[in-house]
Design a protein around this motif. Structure first.
Motif, PDB file in Angstrom:
ATOM      1  N   LEU A   9       0.814  -1.212   0.000  1.00  0.00           N
ATOM      2  CA  LEU A   9       0.000   0.000   0.000  1.00  0.00           C
ATOM      3  C   LEU A   9       0.850   1.266   0.000  1.00  0.00           C
ATOM      4  O   LEU A   9       0.368   2.332  -0.385  1.00  0.00           O
ATOM      5  N   TRP A  10       2.112   1.167   0.412  1.00  0.00           N
ATOM      6  CA  TRP A  10       2.994   2.323   0.374  1.00  0.00           C
ATOM      7  C   TRP A  10       3.240   2.787  -1.060  1.00  0.00           C
ATOM      8  O   TRP A  10       3.566   3.954  -1.286  1.00  0.00           O
ATOM      9  N   LEU A  11       3.091   1.897  -2.031  1.00  0.00           N
ATOM     10  CA  LEU A  11       3.267   2.282  -3.430  1.00  0.00           C
ATOM     11  C   LEU A  11       2.216   3.293  -3.883  1.00  0.00           C
ATOM     12  O   LEU A  11       2.402   3.973  -4.883  1.00  0.00           O
ATOM     13  N   LEU A  12       1.119   3.386  -3.151  1.00  0.00           N
ATOM     14  CA  LEU A  12       0.084   4.357  -3.508  1.00  0.00           C
ATOM     15  C   LEU A  12       0.546   5.802  -3.323  1.00  0.00           C
ATOM     16  O   LEU A  12      -0.116   6.727  -3.787  1.00  0.00           O
ATOM     17  N   LEU A  13       1.676   5.984  -2.665  1.00  0.00           N
ATOM     18  CA  LEU A  13       2.238   7.330  -2.545  1.00  0.00           C
ATOM     19  C   LEU A  13       2.849   7.805  -3.865  1.00  0.00           C
ATOM     20  O   LEU A  13       2.991   9.014  -4.075  1.00  0.00           O
ATOM     21  N   VAL A  14       3.197   6.887  -4.758  1.00  0.00           N
ATOM     22  CA  VAL A  14       3.834   7.263  -6.021  1.00  0.00           C
ATOM     23  C   VAL A  14       2.959   8.223  -6.837  1.00  0.00           C
ATOM     24  O   VAL A  14       3.436   9.287  -7.247  1.00  0.00           O
ATOM     25  N   PRO A  15       1.672   7.893  -7.114  1.00  0.00           N
ATOM     26  CA  PRO A  15       0.865   8.853  -7.876  1.00  0.00           C
ATOM     27  C   PRO A  15       0.716  10.204  -7.171  1.00  0.00           C
ATOM     28  O   PRO A  15       0.779  11.255  -7.817  1.00  0.00           O
ATOM     29  N   ALA A  16       0.548  10.179  -5.864  1.00  0.00           N
ATOM     30  CA  ALA A  16       0.402  11.437  -5.126  1.00  0.00           C
ATOM     31  C   ALA A  16       1.675  12.273  -5.213  1.00  0.00           C
ATOM     32  O   ALA A  16       1.609  13.496  -5.399  1.00  0.00           O
ATOM     33  N   LEU A  17       2.815  11.623  -5.099  1.00  0.00           N
ATOM     34  CA  LEU A  17       4.075  12.354  -5.194  1.00  0.00           C
ATOM     35  C   LEU A  17       4.323  12.871  -6.607  1.00  0.00           C
ATOM     36  O   LEU A  17       4.847  13.975  -6.782  1.00  0.00           O
ATOM     37  N   LEU A  18       3.966  12.089  -7.613  1.00  0.00           N
ATOM     38  CA  LEU A  18       4.138  12.549  -8.999  1.00  0.00           C
ATOM     39  C   LEU A  18       3.304  13.799  -9.275  1.00  0.00           C
ATOM     40  O   LEU A  18       3.786  14.756  -9.873  1.00  0.00           O
TER      41      LEU A  18
END
Length: 86
Positions: A9-18
């Motif tokens: 679930l930590w990978l869900l930060l990728v779109p937010a950070l992009l």
């Protein structure tokens, strides 16, 4: 599945950070990518990458692989004789 480790679930930060980093990293017109300003190209790329990351997270999640039911706090009814549900 309650309380299980779900590090994917930590990978869900990728779109937010992009999307969030766009004004800091890509806020310029030059260079142009395929004729569009760099900021617009960045946002298009982030928008295309986001559903792919979400799809990947869903596939890596143990709850998805086990076909487990996601607990919803609204389903916990302490007054019910069954201990939950409707």
């Amino acid at each position: 599945m309650r309380g299980a480790a779900r590090p994917s679930l930590w990978l869900l930060l990728v779109p937010a950070l992009l999307h969030g980093a766009a004004p800091l990293v890509a806020n310029r017109v030059e260079p142009r990518v395929l004729g569009v300003p760099f900021l617009l190209a960045w946002m298009i790329a982030a928008t295309v990458v986001s559903p792919l990351v979400i799809w990947l997270v869903a596939r890596l999640d143990p709850a998805y692989r086990l076909n487990a039911v996601e607990p919803i706090p609204a389903d916990d009814d302490v007054n019910s004789p069954e201990g939950g549900g409707r």
